[in-house]
Enzyme design. Structure first.
Site, PDB file in Angstrom:
ATOM      1  N   LYS A 117       0.844  -1.200   0.000  1.00 47.64           N
ATOM      2  CA  LYS A 117       0.000   0.000   0.000  1.00 47.64           C
ATOM      3  C   LYS A 117       0.876   1.245   0.000  1.00 47.64           C
ATOM      4  O   LYS A 117       1.730   1.416   0.870  1.00 47.64           O
ATOM      5  CB  LYS A 117      -0.905  -0.002   1.234  1.00 47.64           C
ATOM      6  CG  LYS A 117      -1.711   1.278   1.439  1.00 47.64           C
ATOM      7  CD  LYS A 117      -2.466   1.236   2.767  1.00 47.64           C
ATOM      8  CE  LYS A 117      -3.086   2.596   3.094  1.00 47.64           C
ATOM      9  NZ  LYS A 117      -3.740   2.598   4.427  1.00 47.64           N
ATOM     10  N   GLU A 132      -9.380   3.846   2.509  1.00 48.65           N
ATOM     11  CA  GLU A 132      -8.921   3.962   1.122  1.00 48.65           C
ATOM     12  C   GLU A 132      -7.875   2.924   0.744  1.00 48.65           C
ATOM     13  O   GLU A 132      -7.731   2.577  -0.429  1.00 48.65           O
ATOM     14  CB  GLU A 132      -8.368   5.380   0.876  1.00 48.65           C
ATOM     15  CG  GLU A 132      -6.924   5.614   1.267  1.00 48.65           C
ATOM     16  CD  GLU A 132      -6.634   5.408   2.746  1.00 48.65           C
ATOM     17  OE1 GLU A 132      -5.493   5.030   3.075  1.00 48.65           O
ATOM     18  OE2 GLU A 132      -7.529   5.631   3.585  1.00 48.65           O
ATOM     19  N   ARG A 159      -7.679  -0.259   1.203  1.00 47.88           N
ATOM     20  CA  ARG A 159      -8.241  -1.475   0.597  1.00 47.88           C
ATOM     21  C   ARG A 159      -8.729  -1.208  -0.834  1.00 47.88           C
ATOM     22  O   ARG A 159      -8.790  -2.132  -1.645  1.00 47.88           O
ATOM     23  CB  ARG A 159      -9.359  -2.014   1.489  1.00 47.88           C
ATOM     24  CG  ARG A 159     -10.570  -1.141   1.630  1.00 47.88           C
ATOM     25  CD  ARG A 159     -11.383  -1.439   2.878  1.00 47.88           C
ATOM     26  NE  ARG A 159     -10.708  -0.999   4.088  1.00 47.88           N
ATOM     27  CZ  ARG A 159     -11.189  -1.170   5.316  1.00 47.88           C
ATOM     28  NH1 ARG A 159     -12.347  -1.776   5.492  1.00 47.88           N
ATOM     29  NH2 ARG A 159     -10.525  -0.731   6.369  1.00 47.88           N
ATOM     30  N   ASP A 215     -11.972   7.201   4.350  1.00 44.73           N
ATOM     31  CA  ASP A 215     -10.735   6.927   5.086  1.00 44.73           C
ATOM     32  C   ASP A 215     -10.396   5.437   5.079  1.00 44.73           C
ATOM     33  O   ASP A 215      -9.372   5.038   5.630  1.00 44.73           O
ATOM     34  CB  ASP A 215     -10.837   7.450   6.523  1.00 44.73           C
ATOM     35  CG  ASP A 215      -9.494   7.500   7.225  1.00 44.73           C
ATOM     36  OD1 ASP A 215      -8.470   7.589   6.525  1.00 44.73           O
ATOM     37  OD2 ASP A 215      -9.459   7.436   8.467  1.00 44.73           O
ATOM     38  N   LYS A 225      -9.657  12.917   8.823  1.00 44.73           N
ATOM     39  CA  LYS A 225      -9.152  12.467  10.115  1.00 44.73           C
ATOM     40  C   LYS A 225      -9.090  13.636  11.105  1.00 44.73           C
ATOM     41  O   LYS A 225      -9.015  14.796  10.705  1.00 44.73           O
ATOM     42  CB  LYS A 225      -7.734  11.891   9.953  1.00 44.73           C
ATOM     43  CG  LYS A 225      -7.649  10.610   9.148  1.00 44.73           C
ATOM     44  CD  LYS A 225      -6.191  10.184   8.986  1.00 44.73           C
ATOM     45  CE  LYS A 225      -6.072   8.883   8.198  1.00 44.73           C
ATOM     46  NZ  LYS A 225      -6.557   7.732   8.965  1.00 44.73           N
TER      47      LYS A 225
END
Length: 486
Positions: free
Chosen positions: A258, A342, A344, A340, A270
């Site tokens: 990632k 993101e 995956r 948030d 966040k």
């Protein structure tokens, strides 16, 4: 960093004219194998309370009587295990580094001889002691004088120690690369810069590389990846590195990292506190680069592919919104319930892409969920796999590398949480079991091959005064790849 094996018997250690002599002692004094002068110094220190025989205790002695070495450092290990030995070496090297010594001879007082694993641990401990981030900090302290380490060993163990040093140097170089890339601030380490780092690595190590730009990513139909990238002015990159050490017919191992170079959370933004640490959200990508670096140096007979989808997750007028439905490369649709979640989304398209390689196994590595940190803290990476043999191999690699993981459940019951009324799946489930439902999401894209997922949200970096990348799980991944070498 110069690390070598020094073939010398323990009885000859007093005659070594080193800047520093480091002796790792077991907590059981009856097991010590030392010449009289060193034995007397150590027992005298214990007798007078200068050294306590407890793990982690260190004593520095300047100009020790009876030794040619200018400095003596005694460090206590709980036992002869590699883990205990590495901890004792790290403590001793900290004392040597502070003394200004340019080199040291490192000896083990027993019981038993040093093995390759101990040598590897000593090298990686030295690399950790010497690492200082400097890229954007001109005021960083100068490099430590300690640059040379000799590992004392007998003739019978010399070959094993040399093998451990070689492996340790490669892993240390990989960890350092991963740390250096991940520590750079988000305005330095952009997706474009990450791709350039991969190109430099490929040139230096003889790897093959492809970097796909937005147009190529669009052509592949990576709608989930592009949805995350669309809120940022920084263009996405899709990096593919190839190490070809095995036969052409050998199916490759594939590592997918990632690469969110900064994660604001997008529209589901966040909290401000500690958001600066979201520059570390590309820790999975950094670990793939580091592992490719280590493997290329060791040249095992195995084929390895590193895949890195990389972009920023930013809020803007173009950003993906909660409730949007996107189509992944696999054709499956995803309701984006939380922007948030993101990681995956970029990983699922990468996991579909790697089917073309007909891999022997695929491991994805991601700073994926805070839920994994809640479950395991900062000592263990979370391991998810439906393949027992693959999971066992990764767990064993982690133990051997002193970079441990813990296997988490991956039961079909958790998949129910991803149901959506408007798409084939949602990208999040309820808060409970969040690390597991994230892994279940990824699992939906991996039916074509053996797959495992490492959630490194708790292990890829440290917070607080020691804030910085750890370079994990480069050691685990390198040991795993080496275990598959022909």
């Amino acid at each position: 960093m110069d690390v070598r094996a020094l073939q010398v018997a323990n009885e000859d250690l007093p005659g070594q004219a080193a800047a520093a002599l480091v002796v790792v002692l077991s907590a059981d004094a009856s097991a010590w194998q030392l010449p009289p002068v060193l034995s007397d110094l150590a027992h005298d220190a214990v007798r007078h309370g200068d050294l306590e025989l407890k793990a982690g205790k260190v004593l520095y002695i300047h100009r020790p009587t009876g030794l040619k070495a200018s400095r003596l450092v005694l460090s206590v290990a709980a036992d002869a295990s590699v883990k205990a030995y590495k901890k004792a070496v790290a403590g001793a090297l900290s004392a040597v580094k502070s003394s200004g010594a340019a080199g040291a001879v490192l000896a083990w007082a027993g019981p038993g001889p040093l093995g390759a694993e101990h040598a590897e641990a000593a090298v990686t401990a030295l690399a950790d002691a010497l690492y200082t981030y400097r890229h954007s900090k001109p005021s960083a302290p100068p490099a430590a004088a300690l640059v040379k380490l000799q590992l004392a060993c007998d003739k019978a163990g010399a070959a094993s120690v040399r093998a451990g040093i070689l492996r340790g140097k490669a892993i240390a170089a990989g960890v350092t690369l991963a740390r250096e890339v991940a520590n750079r601030p988000g305005n330095h380490c952009t997706p474009t810069m990450l791709a350039e780092q991969a190109r430099i690595l490929a040139r230096e190590q003889g790897l093959k590389i492809e970097v796909l730009d937005r147009k190529a990513i669009e052509k592949l139909g990576m709608g989930a990846f592009l949805a995350v990238a669309q809120g940022s002015d920084e263009p996405p990159q899709f990096i593919v590195l190839h190490y070809e050490g095995g036969a052409k017919k050998d199916a490759p191992l594939v590592l997918v990292g990632k690469g969110i170079t900064f994660d604001t959370g997008g529209i589901s933004i966040k909290p401000a506190a500690e958001m600066d640490e979201m520059k570390f959200d590309m820790g999975g990508a950094a670990s793939v680069l580091g592992t490719m670096r280590a493997v290329a140096a060791l040249k095992p007979k195995v084929n390895l592919i590193g895949v890195i989808p990389t972009c920023e997750n930013m809020p803007s007028g173009r950003a993906v919104k909660p409730g949007d439905v996107v189509t992944s490369m696999s054709g499956q649709t995803i309701e984006v319930l939380n922007t948030d979640a993101e990681g995956r989304l970029i990983l699922c398209d990468a996991l579909t892409y790697v089917e073309r390689f007909k891999p022997a196994a695929v491991v994805d590595i991601a700073t994926l969920t805070g839920a994994c940190v809640v479950a395991l803290g900062h000592h263990l990476s979370g391991l998810f796999s439906a393949d027992d043999a693959l999971a066992d191999g990764l767990l064993a690699a982690g133990l051997g590398a002193l970079d441990p993981a813990w296997r988490m459940p991956l039961l079909d019951e958790y998949d129910e949480a991803l149901k959506s009324n408007f798409a084939d799946m949602g990208n999040v489930g309820p808060r409970a079991g969040g690390a597991i439902t994230a892994a279940m999401f990824l699992k939906r894209y991996t039916a074509a091959y053996r797959w495992a997922h490492l959630d490194i949200a708790g292990t890829a970096w440290k917070s607080g005064a020691a804030k910085g990348s750890t370079g994990r799980p480069v050691p685990l991944l390198t040991h795993f790849v080496l275990s598959h070498a022909g």
